[in-house]
Design an enzyme around this catalytic site. Sequence first.
Site, PDB file in Angstrom:
ATOM      1  CG  ASP A  82      16.741  -5.745 -18.018  1.00  0.00           C
ATOM      2  OD1 ASP A  82      16.268  -6.604 -18.764  1.00  0.00           O
ATOM      3  OD2 ASP A  82      17.943  -5.723 -17.667  1.00  0.00           O
ATOM      4  CG  HIS A  83      15.850  -9.526 -16.034  1.00  0.00           C
ATOM      5  ND1 HIS A  83      15.646 -10.835 -16.388  1.00  0.00           N
ATOM      6  CD2 HIS A  83      16.927  -9.102 -16.745  1.00  0.00           C
ATOM      7  CE1 HIS A  83      16.556 -11.194 -17.274  1.00  0.00           C
ATOM      8  NE2 HIS A  83      17.349 -10.165 -17.509  1.00  0.00           N
ATOM      9  CD  GLU A 134      14.980 -14.911 -18.186  1.00  0.00           C
ATOM     10  OE1 GLU A 134      15.092 -13.678 -18.064  1.00  0.00           O
ATOM     11  OE2 GLU A 134      15.662 -15.720 -17.537  1.00  0.00           O
ATOM     12  N   GLY A 210      25.099  -9.584 -22.505  1.00  0.00           N
ATOM     13  CA  GLY A 210      25.943  -9.150 -23.624  1.00  0.00           C
ATOM     14  C   GLY A 210      27.379  -8.802 -23.237  1.00  0.00           C
TER      15      GLY A 210
HETATM   16  P1  13P Z   1      25.269  -7.984 -18.825  1.00  0.00           P
HETATM   17  O1  13P Z   1      25.225  -7.329 -17.487  1.00  0.00           O
HETATM   18  O2  13P Z   1      26.053  -9.239 -18.823  1.00  0.00           O
HETATM   19  O3  13P Z   1      25.682  -7.034 -19.895  1.00  0.00           O
HETATM   20  O4  13P Z   1      23.759  -8.445 -19.160  1.00  0.00           O
HETATM   21  C1  13P Z   1      22.797  -7.479 -19.341  1.00  0.00           C
HETATM   22  C2  13P Z   1      21.431  -8.059 -19.404  1.00  0.00           C
HETATM   23  O5  13P Z   1      21.201  -9.101 -19.975  1.00  0.00           O
HETATM   24  C3  13P Z   1      20.366  -7.281 -18.769  1.00  0.00           C
HETATM   25  O6  13P Z   1      19.143  -7.937 -18.772  1.00  0.00           O
END
Ligand code: 13P
Length: 284
Positions: A82-83, A134, A210
Amino acid sequence: MPLENMKGMLGAAREGGYAVGAFNILDYNSTKAVIDAAEQLYAPVIIQTSAKTVIFWGTWAIISWVKKLEWSSKVPIALHLDHCKDLRLIAECIEAGWSSVMIDASAKPFEENLSLSRQVVEMARPKNVTVEAELGAIVGVEDDIHVKEQDAHLADPEQAIKFCKEVDPDCFAPAIGTAHGVYKGVPKIAYDRLEEIAGKTPIPIALHGGTGLADDVFKKCISLGCAKVNISTQLKYAFIDGFVEYHNAHNTQYNPLKVIEAQYEALIAGIIENINLFGSAGKA
Ligand code: 13P
């Protein structure tokens, strides 16, 4: 089933009008909860690791949990970073066996974001690793990326199309008004932007932030082209609350395996609910 990248599962999701859940794991127990939930519902799934989690455990530990579980699994599983702002960590994850990575250069000026994201696609694609990139700034805290409300901005549709054409990511994450963490009020989603962007690119779109979105928001975003939905904060809460609530109810027991089981039950219940909501059950 061996790990897959996100290409096939997200392409099918965008085409089929559903979304694949991408769940941020924290340890072996949460990884097992995600994979078991996907198995129970016969759903493709994305195991997502934050850069911080990768640094905390090291790539070897995470790969060994996922490999152990993926070996006996009958559903497609992707392991996605992720990111991540750090190209060295991205390279390390690709080398270690992640099947997908996200470059988050969204805090950089547009041309620099374009060039860094393209660089990651060039690194990853020859190794059959998919890339998410992104544009815009998603408000909130995710890992060590902090975006204050005043600094958040939505993805510009024209830039978004140029970005998708020039970077050609496998998954595109435009900021559309969702936020990482817990929502303070009702989020204002820029459906018009999402629709405009999705109408001009076939690239599957990722919905970040989410946790806490209403069911109808998920459904609308998915119907407009979001093929990947990220859930992290909800799992962090289940991870801690599942543990604490069990201990509070049995505070003389001191049986760690029971506590771990309770944590697993809290995690899997939320994951199952999300997969059903995103429409990916039965799509493996
Ligand atoms: P939340 O922590 O709001 O569920 O977002 C998760 C997210 O977008 C991880 O990149």
